[in-house]
Enzyme design. Sequence first.
Site, PDB file in Angstrom:
ATOM      1  N   HIS A  93      42.708  34.754  43.489  1.00 33.44           N
ATOM      2  CA  HIS A  93      43.765  33.867  43.989  1.00 33.44           C
ATOM      3  C   HIS A  93      44.807  33.596  42.904  1.00 33.44           C
ATOM      4  CE1 HIS A  93      42.330  32.725  48.027  1.00 33.44           C
ATOM      5  NE2 HIS A  93      41.113  32.868  47.523  1.00 33.44           N
ATOM      6  N   SER A 109      39.514  28.535  45.428  1.00 32.75           N
ATOM      7  CA  SER A 109      40.152  28.717  46.729  1.00 32.75           C
ATOM      8  C   SER A 109      40.100  27.474  47.610  1.00 32.75           C
ATOM      9  CB  SER A 109      39.496  29.890  47.464  1.00 32.75           C
ATOM     10  OG  SER A 109      38.123  29.632  47.666  1.00 32.75           O
ATOM     11  N   LYS A 124      45.178  40.320  48.350  1.00 28.38           N
ATOM     12  CA  LYS A 124      45.900  39.053  48.489  1.00 28.38           C
ATOM     13  C   LYS A 124      47.347  39.266  48.033  1.00 28.38           C
ATOM     14  CE  LYS A 124      41.947  35.946  48.456  1.00 28.38           C
ATOM     15  NZ  LYS A 124      40.819  36.886  48.542  1.00 28.38           N
TER      16      LYS A 124
END
Lengths: 415, 102
Positions: A218, A190, A249
Amino acid sequence: MAYSAPTRALYQADLDAIRAAGLFKEERFIHSPQGADIAVEFPSGAAPRPVINLCANNYLGLSSHPEVVQAAHDGLDDRGYGLSSVRFICGTQDIHRTLEERLTTFLGTEDTLLFPSCMDANGGVFEAVLGEHDVMIADRLVHASIVDGMRLCKAQQDTFKHSDMGHLEEKLQEHQDKRFRLIITDGVFSMDGDVAKLDEIVRLAEQYDAMVCLDDSHATGFMGPTGRGTHEMRGVMGHIDLITTTLGKALGGASGGCVSGRRELVELCRQRARPYLFSNTVAPVIVAGALKVLDLLTASTARRDKLEANARYWRGLLSEAGFDVKPGESPIVPVMLYNAKLAQDVARDLFAEGIYVVGFFFPVVPKGQARIRTQLSAAHERHHLDRAIEAFVKVGKRYGVLGKSKKELVEQFGG
Amino acid sequence: MMTTHAIEVPLPPDVDPTDDERALVDVVCRAIFELRPTEGEACWARTARLMREAGWAVHWRLRWVAEGRRGGHIEEGVGATLDEAFGRLQEQALQDEVEGCP
């Protein structure tokens, strides 16, 4: 003990120290749904102003997608607001099972267990599957939740230098006396947006009889040709023993996470993982929304394709403008400034120009590595990015950072 | 009022103990003190007995503790040898070298 004046003063001193160190986190109030264009109240009490959002994890632009919102409404109507229970008492609906099965298929694993968040998944998974005779060997830049989960586990903890396969091999050799070896890595890191060398990690794991745990928070939904994640991108689907990831996310962005992987390991999490056992079930409204997200992602790769194109376009714009950009293949695009104050000043000025980004500096990133982290979304259109680069160039010129190398930036502003 | 007993150990004039050596003497003396015979059942021995009665297999051993502090951040490593304790301490410290992005 009463909450006396001296007690209050001591806590206030702690807060003052955080502020003095420049680490005080202030919330910015958003007066709109999440998206490429949002209305932000900052500082607190100011009139909300429109800004382009370049700092959300809304990678696929599904946080406010009308079909996802409608599915959430339908889930609310059909299955209610909450279940007032943990999963194993009376908190499991048929849609929880369906979502777990759909995630298993999507990720190419054997079984999946939902958690209230991926933070909770990482907090519970290691303690559930490892014991004192085992070892965890983690990349040094894994997410904070993995660090916390490792601390809660009785297995020995060890680390390898970030993405350094030689160092990982040394550690695997060193720990051959342990019962189980578990290599732990993020898929996309990240802070830098770089992708783990999963193909090499899997090869080492097979050579040295180790398991692999991947946090793909991610990446799930957009990395790899069909968005399955970094294991698809690196050609090792089916070779990862544990995947933890998030619904918070790309997959709608609400909340919720999961552990997915080998059947026995997931079942042990169902039996032992404390964040699963002792916290409430994922709300039906989120489950219903996540199911719609998976429908959309399996029907078409258009959104992840657009995200990939946006990230490539944005990297090109920044590089052409003369910014120092970390190379990478993900939609996390860090603009390196190296100096903490400079990163904060640039982020503040960009906000004034209508671009919402955040400056990151130590201890969030290593010392001397301060940067603006930009994050792309499929919700961004070209005009958003063209407008954003105008603002970046304007502010970049103001501070004289364009066309400067790392050495020149550090000499000018300090590291 | 508690009486403090002191043991004086004269050292040869050419011996100048380091801080680590002083700490070692202190730890060894405390360990001996912990193990001295007492009247009746010692508190720790009672705890061990009760735990064994509750089904625990209870063992005890002396270990090294290495501690690192930086501001409010405290890390600790425990091991049978100083190398092991400091190795663990280093692992703990390295894990949190950076806080990480959300």
